[in-house]
Design a protein around this motif. Sequence first.
Motif, PDB file in Angstrom:
ATOM      1  N   LEU A 144     -21.928 -41.657 -53.036  1.00 14.77           N
ATOM      2  CA  LEU A 144     -21.763 -43.110 -52.932  1.00 14.77           C
ATOM      3  C   LEU A 144     -23.051 -43.845 -53.295  1.00 14.77           C
ATOM      4  CD1 LEU A 144     -19.606 -43.201 -49.684  1.00 14.77           C
ATOM      5  CD2 LEU A 144     -18.854 -43.857 -51.982  1.00 14.77           C
TER       6      LEU A 144
ATOM      7  N   SER B 206     -16.315 -45.592 -49.010  1.00 15.87           N
ATOM      8  CA  SER B 206     -16.630 -44.608 -47.979  1.00 15.87           C
ATOM      9  C   SER B 206     -15.507 -44.510 -46.951  1.00 15.87           C
ATOM     10  CB  SER B 206     -17.943 -44.979 -47.283  1.00 15.87           C
ATOM     11  OG  SER B 206     -18.218 -44.093 -46.223  1.00 15.87           O
TER      12      SER B 206
ATOM     13  N   THR C 244     -19.085 -50.388 -51.816  1.00 11.89           N
ATOM     14  CA  THR C 244     -19.484 -49.019 -51.496  1.00 11.89           C
ATOM     15  C   THR C 244     -18.999 -48.622 -50.106  1.00 11.89           C
ATOM     16  OG1 THR C 244     -21.459 -49.247 -52.899  1.00 11.89           O
ATOM     17  CG2 THR C 244     -21.434 -47.430 -51.327  1.00 11.89           C
TER      18      THR C 244
END
Length: 284
Positions: A149, A105, A101
């Motif tokens: 996200l 990002s 994750t």
Amino acid sequence: AEPDERPAVLRSGLRQRQGGALDDLGVRKEAGGRVAGLRVPRFSGRDEEQHGTRSKRAPFVPKRENLLRAKMAPNIAGSASGGATATQNNISLKGSVKIVTEFFSYAVNSILYQRGLYAPEDFKRTKKYGLSMMVTSDEGLSKYLNTILTQMSGWLSEGKLQKLVLVIASVHTNEVLERWAFDIETDQEVVEGKKRPEKSEKEIMLEIQAIIRQITASVTFLPLLSDPCSFDLLVYTKKDTSVPGEWEDSDPRYILNSESVKLRSFTTKVHKVDTMVSYKLLDE
């Protein structure tokens, strides 16, 4: 290659630096699988109910006239927020979700910066992966990306996420100009708790570092984006995935007459991420 499962493509996105009002996108379907996406209405400076039950006007962000195409997805309970490892080399499912994750990002931020979708002054410099990274300082965009996200991390934890795609399109024509695809393979035995793989954080960081360097270097071969552009995030999941009601059908946004460049990959031994960028060939 597309995932074996018939995917749901979940779309979210922001339009950036444009004048005038544009209509929200409608629902489009394609024979090849269920294709779904978030719809984000434009910022209007006020809350205003839309027809139907799926979306509501997004709150006004006074800094710029962004146009969103999806309602913010709700947070997924139990998303990863803990440390990456139980020991230095023992990778847990929760730790792998956090690593992947975070990578998404920083990768999305890097692409938006390198491709000029947002002005340089909308970014701030930070250190990550042993590199100097640019991340957005725009509060509205930051909140929006974090919400998406968080939703994705829930699907990663369940082994449901197959692909993330960042699409860059012309605001004037809606023609797709670039398509950044991150294919995800998940070791289902880890998801089911049957094993716990080992890999050093340093090795994972070096693999991610190589991908970020390639994204930065992509400006040397990608065509110049001369038109005002928007971006979408498309998320492919397995067809049995539980999808929040705010998400709705979309198409995969493929590029006609394109060239593709495969970038490096990284693996936590729980999740493997392959990266590829496709771009529209310029007319001779």
